[in-house]
Motif scaffolding. Structure first.
Motif, PDB file in Angstrom:
ATOM      1  N   ARG A 177       0.837  -1.204   0.000  1.00  0.00           N
ATOM      2  CA  ARG A 177       0.000   0.000   0.000  1.00  0.00           C
ATOM      3  C   ARG A 177       0.878   1.264   0.000  1.00  0.00           C
ATOM      4  N   GLY A 178       1.939   1.252   0.800  1.00  0.00           N
ATOM      5  CA  GLY A 178       2.859   2.384   0.831  1.00  0.00           C
ATOM      6  C   GLY A 178       3.543   2.597  -0.507  1.00  0.00           C
ATOM      7  N   LEU A 179       3.944   1.523  -1.153  1.00  0.00           N
ATOM      8  CA  LEU A 179       4.575   1.626  -2.468  1.00  0.00           C
ATOM      9  C   LEU A 179       3.585   2.137  -3.516  1.00  0.00           C
ATOM     10  N   LEU A 180       2.332   1.721  -3.414  1.00  0.00           N
ATOM     11  CA  LEU A 180       1.299   2.228  -4.317  1.00  0.00           C
ATOM     12  C   LEU A 180       1.088   3.723  -4.116  1.00  0.00           C
ATOM     13  N   GLU A 181       1.069   4.157  -2.862  1.00  0.00           N
ATOM     14  CA  GLU A 181       0.900   5.585  -2.572  1.00  0.00           C
ATOM     15  C   GLU A 181       2.064   6.391  -3.133  1.00  0.00           C
ATOM     16  N   GLU A 182       3.272   5.853  -3.022  1.00  0.00           N
ATOM     17  CA  GLU A 182       4.433   6.514  -3.624  1.00  0.00           C
ATOM     18  C   GLU A 182       4.265   6.641  -5.140  1.00  0.00           C
ATOM     19  N   ALA A 183       3.818   5.559  -5.754  1.00  0.00           N
ATOM     20  CA  ALA A 183       3.657   5.559  -7.208  1.00  0.00           C
ATOM     21  C   ALA A 183       2.636   6.607  -7.646  1.00  0.00           C
ATOM     22  N   VAL A 184       1.527   6.672  -6.932  1.00  0.00           N
ATOM     23  CA  VAL A 184       0.486   7.644  -7.273  1.00  0.00           C
ATOM     24  C   VAL A 184       1.026   9.065  -7.164  1.00  0.00           C
ATOM     25  N   ALA A 185       1.869   9.308  -6.181  1.00  0.00           N
ATOM     26  CA  ALA A 185       2.413  10.646  -5.957  1.00  0.00           C
ATOM     27  C   ALA A 185       3.563  10.992  -6.905  1.00  0.00           C
ATOM     28  N   SER A 186       4.099  10.004  -7.595  1.00  0.00           N
ATOM     29  CA  SER A 186       5.262  10.227  -8.460  1.00  0.00           C
ATOM     30  C   SER A 186       4.863  10.822  -9.811  1.00  0.00           C
ATOM     31  N   ASP A 187       5.586  11.831 -10.224  1.00  0.00           N
ATOM     32  CA  ASP A 187       5.373  12.420 -11.550  1.00  0.00           C
ATOM     33  C   ASP A 187       5.781  11.459 -12.664  1.00  0.00           C
ATOM     34  N   ASP A 188       6.617  10.483 -12.330  1.00  0.00           N
ATOM     35  CA  ASP A 188       7.100   9.533 -13.334  1.00  0.00           C
ATOM     36  C   ASP A 188       6.101   8.427 -13.636  1.00  0.00           C
ATOM     37  N   VAL A 189       5.098   8.272 -12.793  1.00  0.00           N
ATOM     38  CA  VAL A 189       4.116   7.207 -12.984  1.00  0.00           C
ATOM     39  C   VAL A 189       2.881   7.800 -13.645  1.00  0.00           C
ATOM     40  N   VAL A 190       2.686   7.405 -14.906  1.00  0.00           N
ATOM     41  CA  VAL A 190       1.580   7.964 -15.689  1.00  0.00           C
ATOM     42  C   VAL A 190       0.608   6.897 -16.203  1.00  0.00           C
ATOM     43  N   ASP A 191       0.999   5.627 -16.058  1.00  0.00           N
ATOM     44  CA  ASP A 191       0.144   4.544 -16.509  1.00  0.00           C
ATOM     45  C   ASP A 191       0.574   3.260 -15.799  1.00  0.00           C
ATOM     46  N   ALA A 192      -0.122   2.178 -16.110  1.00  0.00           N
ATOM     47  CA  ALA A 192       0.164   0.900 -15.447  1.00  0.00           C
ATOM     48  C   ALA A 192       1.596   0.435 -15.706  1.00  0.00           C
ATOM     49  N   ALA A 193       2.076   0.605 -16.924  1.00  0.00           N
ATOM     50  CA  ALA A 193       3.440   0.158 -17.247  1.00  0.00           C
ATOM     51  C   ALA A 193       4.478   0.924 -16.438  1.00  0.00           C
ATOM     52  N   SER A 194       4.321   2.237 -16.329  1.00  0.00           N
ATOM     53  CA  SER A 194       5.292   3.011 -15.552  1.00  0.00           C
ATOM     54  C   SER A 194       5.149   2.727 -14.059  1.00  0.00           C
ATOM     55  N   ALA A 195       3.954   2.362 -13.616  1.00  0.00           N
ATOM     56  CA  ALA A 195       3.760   1.979 -12.213  1.00  0.00           C
ATOM     57  C   ALA A 195       4.507   0.682 -11.914  1.00  0.00           C
ATOM     58  N   GLU A 196       4.462  -0.250 -12.837  1.00  0.00           N
ATOM     59  CA  GLU A 196       5.174  -1.516 -12.661  1.00  0.00           C
ATOM     60  C   GLU A 196       6.687  -1.294 -12.693  1.00  0.00           C
ATOM     61  N   THR A 197       7.154  -0.415 -13.570  1.00  0.00           N
ATOM     62  CA  THR A 197       8.580  -0.075 -13.614  1.00  0.00           C
ATOM     63  C   THR A 197       9.001   0.559 -12.297  1.00  0.00           C
ATOM     64  N   TYR A 198       8.162   1.421 -11.775  1.00  0.00           N
ATOM     65  CA  TYR A 198       8.435   2.080 -10.493  1.00  0.00           C
ATOM     66  C   TYR A 198       8.592   1.029  -9.390  1.00  0.00           C
ATOM     67  N   LEU A 199       7.691   0.064  -9.365  1.00  0.00           N
ATOM     68  CA  LEU A 199       7.775  -0.987  -8.349  1.00  0.00           C
ATOM     69  C   LEU A 199       9.083  -1.755  -8.476  1.00  0.00           C
ATOM     70  N   GLU A 200       9.456  -2.116  -9.678  1.00  0.00           N
ATOM     71  CA  GLU A 200      10.690  -2.888  -9.861  1.00  0.00           C
ATOM     72  C   GLU A 200      11.909  -2.098  -9.382  1.00  0.00           C
ATOM     73  N   ASP A 201      11.901  -0.796  -9.611  1.00  0.00           N
ATOM     74  CA  ASP A 201      12.993   0.044  -9.110  1.00  0.00           C
ATOM     75  C   ASP A 201      13.034   0.026  -7.581  1.00  0.00           C
ATOM     76  N   ARG A 202      11.867   0.112  -6.960  1.00  0.00           N
ATOM     77  CA  ARG A 202      11.798   0.113  -5.491  1.00  0.00           C
ATOM     78  C   ARG A 202      12.223  -1.250  -4.936  1.00  0.00           C
ATOM     79  N   LEU A 203      11.794  -2.329  -5.569  1.00  0.00           N
ATOM     80  CA  LEU A 203      12.198  -3.661  -5.110  1.00  0.00           C
ATOM     81  C   LEU A 203      13.703  -3.850  -5.260  1.00  0.00           C
ATOM     82  N   ALA A 204      14.269  -3.333  -6.345  1.00  0.00           N
ATOM     83  CA  ALA A 204      15.725  -3.406  -6.532  1.00  0.00           C
ATOM     84  C   ALA A 204      16.431  -2.622  -5.434  1.00  0.00           C
ATOM     85  N   PHE A 205      15.874  -1.471  -5.054  1.00  0.00           N
ATOM     86  CA  PHE A 205      16.454  -0.669  -3.987  1.00  0.00           C
ATOM     87  C   PHE A 205      16.529  -1.471  -2.679  1.00  0.00           C
TER      88      PHE A 205
END
Length: 115
Positions: free
Chosen positions: A55-83
């Motif tokens: 839920r926290g990662l989803l909230e981050e994604a929603v707040a991110s200017d880089d997340v504009v669609d489902a594909a960029s949301a999934e990319t965002y998650l992969e970056d966070r998991l790699a972190f």
């Protein structure tokens, strides 16, 4: 070998899950500020909070200017998991992905507004 969490990884987990709760869990281990943290115990702590972490990662994604669609949301998650690296087990990463992607797919083409 499993890595020791960095101070920035711990800070991110504290922000996503609650600083007091994380601090309390680490204190129960009898360990201070990221030194000698038992990663398996940390994983057990995270296991109990995977939905909250997602839920926290989803909230981050929603707040991110880089997340504009489902594909960029999934990319965002992969970056966070790699972190977070090996702090999450493969099974935990898989479960977070499942929960996250299920939620993202409900968004449709764009993430929901923050409310």
């Amino acid at each position: 070998m499993t890595e020791t969490p960095s101070p920035i990884q711990l800070a991110q987990l504290a922000r996503l899950l609650g600083a007091d709760e994380l601090r309390s869990a680490l204190a129960r281990q009898g360990e201070a500020e990221g030194k000698g943290i038992d990663v398996e115990r940390l994983r057990a702590f995270l296991e109990e909070r995977l939905e909250r972490l997602t839920r926290g990662l989803l909230e981050e994604a929603v707040a991110s200017d880089d997340v504009v669609d489902a594909a960029s949301a999934e990319t965002y998650l992969e970056d966070r998991l790699a972190f977070f690296g090996e702090l999450l087990s493969e099974g935990q990463r898989r479960r977070v992905r499942e929960l996250y992607i299920e939620a993202v797919r409900r968004w449709g083409r764009a993430p929901p507004p923050l409310t």
